[in-house]
Design an enzyme around this catalytic site. Structure first.
Site, PDB file in Angstrom:
ATOM      1  N   GLU A  99       0.821  -1.219   0.000  1.00 60.19           N
ATOM      2  CA  GLU A  99       0.000   0.000   0.000  1.00 60.19           C
ATOM      3  C   GLU A  99       0.851   1.262   0.000  1.00 60.19           C
ATOM      4  OE1 GLU A  99      -2.573  -0.298   3.380  1.00 60.19           O
ATOM      5  OE2 GLU A  99      -3.631  -2.035   2.561  1.00 60.19           O
ATOM      6  N   HIS A 104       9.036  -0.898   3.692  1.00 52.99           N
ATOM      7  CA  HIS A 104       8.791  -1.080   5.127  1.00 52.99           C
ATOM      8  C   HIS A 104       8.729  -2.559   5.420  1.00 52.99           C
ATOM      9  CE1 HIS A 104       5.008  -0.530   2.983  1.00 52.99           C
ATOM     10  NE2 HIS A 104       4.424  -1.351   3.849  1.00 52.99           N
TER      11      HIS A 104
HETATM   12  P1  AMP Z   1       1.601  -2.469   3.284  1.00 51.58           P
HETATM   13  O1  AMP Z   1       0.268  -3.031   2.920  1.00 51.58           O
HETATM   14  O2  AMP Z   1       2.644  -3.529   3.500  1.00 51.58           O
HETATM   15  O3  AMP Z   1       2.035  -1.371   2.341  1.00 51.58           O
HETATM   16  O4  AMP Z   1       1.416  -1.834   4.736  1.00 51.58           O
HETATM   17  C1  AMP Z   1       1.242  -0.474   4.993  1.00 51.58           C
HETATM   18  C2  AMP Z   1       1.095  -0.334   6.489  1.00 51.58           C
HETATM   19  O5  AMP Z   1       1.281   1.026   6.836  1.00 51.58           O
HETATM   20  C3  AMP Z   1      -0.298  -0.754   7.025  1.00 51.58           C
HETATM   21  O6  AMP Z   1      -0.114  -1.794   7.985  1.00 51.58           O
HETATM   22  C4  AMP Z   1      -0.831   0.541   7.639  1.00 51.58           C
HETATM   23  O7  AMP Z   1      -1.601   0.311   8.804  1.00 51.58           O
HETATM   24  C5  AMP Z   1       0.462   1.306   7.935  1.00 51.58           C
HETATM   25  N1  AMP Z   1       0.314   2.757   8.043  1.00 51.58           N
HETATM   26  C6  AMP Z   1      -0.283   3.591   7.151  1.00 51.58           C
HETATM   27  N2  AMP Z   1      -0.210   4.864   7.573  1.00 51.58           N
HETATM   28  C7  AMP Z   1       0.491   4.844   8.742  1.00 51.58           C
HETATM   29  C8  AMP Z   1       0.904   5.836   9.668  1.00 51.58           C
HETATM   30  N3  AMP Z   1       0.620   7.152   9.489  1.00 51.58           N
HETATM   31  N4  AMP Z   1       1.598   5.458  10.765  1.00 51.58           N
HETATM   32  C9  AMP Z   1       1.879   4.138  10.977  1.00 51.58           C
HETATM   33  N5  AMP Z   1       1.512   3.151  10.136  1.00 51.58           N
HETATM   34  C10 AMP Z   1       0.825   3.500   9.036  1.00 51.58           C
END
Ligand code: AMP
Length: 122
Positions: A99, A104
């Site tokens: 996402e 990360h």
């Molecule tokens: P991915 O699907 O691997 O890209 O995961 C993106 C992650 O980022 C998800 O688990 C979200 O909950 C997390 N996320 C999005 N915005 C934030 C934020 N402002 N602070 C901390 N985590 C976030």
């Protein structure tokens, strides 16, 4: 995929959005996921502008890569995930539903995590 400097993790790195920091090193930052999927759910990111593990593994310096792996292990320790065990996961691109287009690594822990991936229903 080109790096988008306005993605949410780039904004956290610039201090435009707050985060619940776990640790910070020269090249990496670890913080709690805003929508935790397990009692421990920490994200570890490089400070450099890398879209994904594909990008990072091809272009990051040895120092950045070493720092990132050290930060990952230390973040798991500081989050208390080591004793019970934890899972690390990085979504890379469309098939993995990545996402946020800034590399990360997720650290999940604090409960039994079930099997590794969903099997497609046929
Ligand atoms: P991915 O699907 O691997 O890209 O995961 C993106 C992650 O980022 C998800 O688990 C979200 O909950 C997390 N996320 C999005 N915005 C934030 C934020 N402002 N602070 C901390 N985590 C976030």
């Amino acid at each position: 995929m080109a790096y988008d400097p306005n993605n949410v993790f780039a904004r956290i790195l610039r201090g435009e959005i707050p985060c619940k920091k776990v640790l910070e090193t020269k090249h990496s930052l670890a913080f709690h996921d805003i929508n935790p999927q397990s009692p421990v759910h920490v994200l570890v990111i490089p400070k450099g502008a890398y879209v994904s593990m594909d990008d990072f593994s091809a272009k990051a310096s040895e120092a950045e890569i070493a720092d990132f792996i050290r930060a990952l292990g230390e973040a798991a320790r500081q989050a208390g995930a080591v004793e019970g065990g934890y899972r690390i996961l990085a979504n890379n691109g469309a098939n993995a539903n990545q996402e946020v287009p800034h590399l990360h690594m997720h650290i999940f822990g604090g409960r039994r995590l079930g099997r590794m991936i969903d099997r497609p229903s046929s």
